[in-house]
Design a protein around this motif. Structure first.
Motif, PDB file in Angstrom:
ATOM      1  N   SER A 183     -43.167  -2.810 -36.495  1.00 46.98           N
ATOM      2  CA  SER A 183     -43.438  -3.767 -36.443  1.00 46.98           C
ATOM      3  C   SER A 183     -42.795  -4.616 -38.158  1.00 46.98           C
ATOM      4  N   LYS A 184     -41.776  -4.172 -38.683  1.00 43.12           N
ATOM      5  CA  LYS A 184     -41.428  -5.331 -39.424  1.00 43.12           C
ATOM      6  C   LYS A 184     -40.057  -5.666 -38.553  1.00 43.12           C
ATOM      7  N   LEU A 185     -39.216  -5.216 -37.554  1.00 39.26           N
ATOM      8  CA  LEU A 185     -37.973  -5.768 -36.856  1.00 39.26           C
ATOM      9  C   LEU A 185     -38.682  -6.518 -35.586  1.00 39.26           C
ATOM     10  N   GLU A 186     -40.124  -6.376 -35.220  1.00 37.18           N
ATOM     11  CA  GLU A 186     -40.290  -7.682 -34.920  1.00 37.18           C
ATOM     12  C   GLU A 186     -40.736  -8.815 -35.409  1.00 37.18           C
ATOM     13  N   LYS A 187     -41.595  -8.406 -36.371  1.00 36.87           N
ATOM     14  CA  LYS A 187     -40.976  -9.614 -37.665  1.00 36.87           C
ATOM     15  C   LYS A 187     -39.765 -10.522 -38.008  1.00 36.87           C
ATOM     16  N   ALA A 188     -38.389  -9.351 -38.227  1.00 33.57           N
ATOM     17  CA  ALA A 188     -37.945  -9.897 -38.448  1.00 33.57           C
ATOM     18  C   ALA A 188     -37.251 -11.108 -37.259  1.00 33.57           C
ATOM     19  N   LEU A 189     -37.187 -10.179 -36.458  1.00 39.27           N
ATOM     20  CA  LEU A 189     -36.910 -11.136 -34.995  1.00 39.27           C
ATOM     21  C   LEU A 189     -38.257 -12.313 -34.983  1.00 39.27           C
ATOM     22  N   LYS A 190     -39.253 -12.427 -35.212  1.00 34.42           N
ATOM     23  CA  LYS A 190     -39.739 -13.263 -35.086  1.00 34.42           C
ATOM     24  C   LYS A 190     -39.078 -14.318 -36.101  1.00 34.42           C
ATOM     25  N   ASP A 191     -39.146 -14.143 -36.997  1.00 29.34           N
ATOM     26  CA  ASP A 191     -38.758 -15.074 -38.457  1.00 29.34           C
ATOM     27  C   ASP A 191     -37.227 -15.565 -37.820  1.00 29.34           C
ATOM     28  N   LEU A 192     -36.039 -15.047 -37.461  1.00 30.07           N
ATOM     29  CA  LEU A 192     -35.140 -15.024 -37.300  1.00 30.07           C
ATOM     30  C   LEU A 192     -34.920 -16.184 -35.990  1.00 30.07           C
ATOM     31  N   GLN A 193     -36.215 -15.855 -35.320  1.00 32.54           N
ATOM     32  CA  GLN A 193     -36.103 -17.317 -34.325  1.00 32.54           C
ATOM     33  C   GLN A 193     -36.254 -18.154 -34.299  1.00 32.54           C
ATOM     34  N   LYS A 194     -37.598 -17.993 -35.152  1.00 29.01           N
ATOM     35  CA  LYS A 194     -38.269 -19.613 -36.217  1.00 29.01           C
ATOM     36  C   LYS A 194     -37.033 -20.082 -36.775  1.00 29.01           C
ATOM     37  N   ILE A 195     -36.277 -19.667 -37.507  1.00 27.23           N
ATOM     38  CA  ILE A 195     -34.527 -20.180 -38.002  1.00 27.23           C
ATOM     39  C   ILE A 195     -33.630 -20.682 -36.958  1.00 27.23           C
ATOM     40  N   GLN A 196     -33.591 -19.505 -36.050  1.00 28.13           N
ATOM     41  CA  GLN A 196     -32.692 -20.366 -35.188  1.00 28.13           C
ATOM     42  C   GLN A 196     -33.046 -21.874 -34.274  1.00 28.13           C
ATOM     43  N   GLY A 197     -34.609 -21.262 -33.715  1.00 25.25           N
ATOM     44  CA  GLY A 197     -35.320 -23.243 -33.520  1.00 25.25           C
ATOM     45  C   GLY A 197     -35.054 -23.763 -34.435  1.00 25.25           C
ATOM     46  N   ASP A 198     -35.311 -23.583 -35.443  1.00 20.99           N
ATOM     47  CA  ASP A 198     -34.832 -24.466 -36.358  1.00 20.99           C
ATOM     48  C   ASP A 198     -34.300 -25.261 -36.724  1.00 20.99           C
ATOM     49  N   GLN A 199     -33.000 -24.328 -36.431  1.00 21.69           N
ATOM     50  CA  GLN A 199     -31.798 -24.778 -36.616  1.00 21.69           C
ATOM     51  C   GLN A 199     -30.885 -24.924 -35.362  1.00 21.69           C
ATOM     52  N   LYS A 200     -31.692 -24.497 -34.501  1.00 21.62           N
ATOM     53  CA  LYS A 200     -31.512 -25.406 -33.168  1.00 21.62           C
ATOM     54  C   LYS A 200     -32.003 -27.513 -32.949  1.00 21.62           C
ATOM     55  N   LEU A 201     -33.025 -27.389 -33.048  1.00 22.82           N
ATOM     56  CA  LEU A 201     -33.601 -28.654 -33.511  1.00 22.82           C
ATOM     57  C   LEU A 201     -33.206 -29.333 -34.333  1.00 22.82           C
ATOM     58  N   ALA A 202     -32.915 -28.687 -35.730  1.00 25.63           N
ATOM     59  CA  ALA A 202     -31.750 -29.493 -36.645  1.00 25.63           C
ATOM     60  C   ALA A 202     -30.677 -30.307 -36.136  1.00 25.63           C
ATOM     61  N   LEU A 203     -29.581 -29.048 -35.302  1.00 25.01           N
ATOM     62  CA  LEU A 203     -28.432 -29.580 -34.947  1.00 25.01           C
ATOM     63  C   LEU A 203     -29.009 -30.624 -33.469  1.00 25.01           C
ATOM     64  N   LYS A 204     -29.764 -30.298 -32.681  1.00 22.11           N
ATOM     65  CA  LYS A 204     -30.488 -31.513 -32.044  1.00 22.11           C
ATOM     66  C   LYS A 204     -30.929 -33.149 -32.735  1.00 22.11           C
ATOM     67  N   THR A 205     -31.612 -32.713 -33.327  1.00 19.82           N
ATOM     68  CA  THR A 205     -31.482 -33.804 -34.212  1.00 19.82           C
ATOM     69  C   THR A 205     -30.196 -34.530 -34.457  1.00 19.82           C
ATOM     70  N   LYS A 206     -29.714 -33.846 -35.275  1.00 18.65           N
ATOM     71  CA  LYS A 206     -27.904 -34.564 -36.253  1.00 18.65           C
ATOM     72  C   LYS A 206     -27.568 -34.906 -35.213  1.00 18.65           C
ATOM     73  N   GLU A 207     -27.600 -33.972 -33.462  1.00 16.71           N
ATOM     74  CA  GLU A 207     -26.451 -34.756 -32.483  1.00 16.71           C
ATOM     75  C   GLU A 207     -27.222 -36.127 -31.827  1.00 16.71           C
ATOM     76  N   ILE A 208     -28.676 -35.875 -31.803  1.00 20.69           N
ATOM     77  CA  ILE A 208     -29.073 -37.301 -31.430  1.00 20.69           C
ATOM     78  C   ILE A 208     -29.318 -38.766 -32.160  1.00 20.69           C
ATOM     79  N   THR A 209     -29.214 -38.424 -33.569  1.00 21.95           N
ATOM     80  CA  THR A 209     -28.670 -39.158 -35.255  1.00 21.95           C
ATOM     81  C   THR A 209     -26.926 -39.641 -34.510  1.00 21.95           C
ATOM     82  N   ASN A 210     -26.222 -38.822 -34.291  1.00 18.08           N
ATOM     83  CA  ASN A 210     -25.053 -38.984 -34.079  1.00 18.08           C
ATOM     84  C   ASN A 210     -24.435 -39.981 -33.017  1.00 18.08           C
ATOM     85  N   LEU A 211     -25.429 -39.493 -32.111  1.00 17.57           N
ATOM     86  CA  LEU A 211     -25.775 -40.892 -31.212  1.00 17.57           C
ATOM     87  C   LEU A 211     -25.600 -41.736 -31.165  1.00 17.57           C
TER      88      LEU A 211
END
Length: 299
Positions: A183-211
């Motif tokens: 359960s702890k690993l699943e929760k950590a994985l979900k948190d990591l996926q959420k963080i990665q998703g936020d990072q990807k979203l921020a990266l995409k937003t930054k790329e869009i802003t740069n564009l």
């Protein structure tokens, strides 16, 4: 009882049964003795008896003794059956199957060992008194008189059962721990996926802003270039108009100069001579064409 190979518990059980059998045997012997004593008291009152009288008394005594002995033997057999019933019932409670060897009941050597044991146990009055005072209190056969082997087997099975229970508890604890860890690993994985998703979203937003910034800069540069081009084009158009005007002026000047020059040239003698020569040549050419037309076939 070392002679018969029993342990202490079974030895006490055998002694208890032999004591019961001896008391029954003694009682039956007393009954037989009383039969003889009754015969003496009731019939032997005269000094002399005839053969028939003696035969009659012996026959009557035989009937009584036969009945008593038969009754005792039957009772002994039935008592032994009840004893076997107790043993077999105890064995069946533990899913055991006992076997008997009837031929061993007539083994003289074993019978003599039993007789010696009985004599050693019951003929000494001091030993009898000691046994009466120190005799252990035995549980009834049909309640708690299980053999040492069965007790050991039960204890072993109980110990094995306790070990299995302990192992089961350990496995359950390990399984619970593994589930918690999962359960702890699943929760950590979900948190990591959420963080990665936020990072990807921020990266995409930054790329869009740069564009967007790049597009804005390009638009600005294009607009500047377009404005510069418009200014240059206007300047070029103005220059072109001026140049056209200048050209027209020059052409006009040239035309005037040519006219003036032609006029001056026509007024010279060379021009007149050349003009006459050209006129003659033209006339000659016309004459030659007329001649050629005569010789050419009609089409």
């Amino acid at each position: 009882m070392a002679e018969l190979g029993f342990n202490e518990h079974h030895q006490n059980e055998v002694i208890n049964y032999m004591r019961f059998a001896r008391s029954k045997r003694a009682l039956r012997l007393k009954t037989i003795d009383s039969c003889f004593q009754d015969l003496k008291d009731s019939r032997l009152v005269e000094e002399t008896f005839t053969v028939d009288e003696v035969s009659e008394m012996l026959d009557g005594l035989q009937v009584v003794v036969h009945s008593e002995v038969e009754t005792e033997l039957i009772n002994t057999a039935h008592t032994n059956v009840l004893l076997l019933r107790q043993l077999f019932s105890q064995a069946e409670k533990f899913y055991l199957k006992l076997q008997t060897d009837v031929s061993e009941l007539e083994n003289r050597e074993l019978l003599e060992q039993v007789a010696e044991f009985e004599k050693a146990e019951f003929t000494s009055s001091s030993k009898k008194a000691n046994q009466e005072s120190n005799k252990p209190k035995l549980a009834p056969l049909n309640e708690g008189g299980v053999s040492e082997l069965l007790n050991k087997e039960i204890a072993r099975l109980q110990e094995e059962n306790d070990k299995l229970k302990a192992r089961l508890r350990t496995i359950e604890m390990q399984a619970t721990s593994a589930l918690d860890e999962k359960s702890k690993l699943e929760k950590a994985l979900k948190d990591l996926q959420k963080i990665q998703g936020d990072q990807k979203l921020a990266l995409k937003t930054k790329e869009i802003t740069n564009l967007e910034e790049t597009v804005t800069a390009l638009k600005s540069d294009f607009q500047k270039t377009l404005n510069a081009s418009s200014a240059t084009q206007k300047h070029l158009e103005d220059n072109l108009v001026t140049t056209k005007h200048d050209l027209l002026k020059v052409q006009e000047q040239l035309a005037v100069a040519e006219k003036e020059l032609e006029k001056k040239f026509q007024q010279t003698a060379s021009y007149r001579n050349m003009k006459e020569i050209l006129t003659k040549k033209n006339d000659q050419l016309k004459e030659i064409r007329k001649r050629l037309l005569k010789y050419e076939p009609d089409e």
